[in-house]
Scaffold this motif. Structure first.
Motif: not given
Lengths: 112, 116
Positions: A14-28
């Motif tokens: 919804q408008e006005g809300k906060n959220y986080t998207i996550y990005c994981n990766y496998s090598t250095t």
């Protein structure tokens, strides 16, 4: 092989809300990029993160990088409809030419 | 030009035909990249060039795919004996290499290929 995983893949908020998207990766890797894609359009660069602990902010979006955890986050603050799009993270393949591997993307829909 | 230019924007072809897709990078950008994006997926790396040479072609799916950049500027992606599974948007990007450059890739609008 470098794998890049994003979650969630779909997000309705919804408008006005906060959220986080996550990005994981496998090598250095010390280079991580966030891109935005609107339907039928090409990719637009949002953030370039080049070191551990890097934090970048633009408007309602803030991106961070933890190279030790191989994790980047894209935080959305007080979402507005204009942020509706697909967001991709991408990691340097490590061959010194900046070629990237992309995640599958997070499709974000912001509703009133 | 001001940005990465790709032609054609749309290409419809029949199975088995040969296709060429062209990319004109941002002037002065030494690196050029080809990606393929299927519906609902992230861009999939195909190949990248530093100057005229292919520095990494490990993403090309098979020997039907080939790309050239003979003068270090414009690049052509060539697909022989097209298959229905080749249908996708083919994206080209360019960037500056070296020095303080961030490695940011600048993408074109893509060429949508449909194989019937």
């Amino acid at each position: 092989e470098l794998k890049v995983e994003q979650n969630p893949l779909f997000l309705s908020m919804q408008e006005g809300k906060n959220y986080t998207i996550y990005c994981n990766y496998s090598t250095t890797s010390d280079r991580l990029y966030w891109y935005r894609q609107d339907p039928g359009k090409s990719l637009e660069s949002l953030f370039v993160l080049l070191s551990n602990g890097a934090v970048k902010q633009e408007g309602r979006l803030m991106a961070s990088l933890d190279t030790k955890a191989r994790l980047s986050t894209l935080h959305i603050t007080a979402a507005v409809h204009d942020l509706s799009a697909t967001y991709f993270c991408a990691v340097d393949r490590g061959n010194s030419g900046y070629a990237l591997n992309f995640g599958k993307g997070t499709s974000l829909l912001v509703t009133p | 030009g001001a940005g990465v230019s790709q032609t054609p924007s749309n290409k419809v072809t029949e199975k088995g035909k040969y296709v060429e897709l062209r990319c004109d990078p941002i002037s002065g950008h030494t690196a050029l990249y080809w990606y393929r994006q299927s519906l609902g997926q992230g861009p999939e790396f195909l190949i990248y060039f530093q100057g005229t040479g292919a520095a990494d072609d490990s993403g090309l799916p098979n020997d039907r795919f080939f790309a050239v950049r003979p003068e270090g500027s414009v690049s052509t992606l060539k697909i022989q004996r097209t298959e229905r599974g080749d249908s996708a948007v083919y994206l080209c990007a360019s960037s500056l290499l070296g020095g303080v450059n961030t490695g940011e890739l600048f993408f074109g609008e893509g060429s949508r290929l449909t194989v019937l």
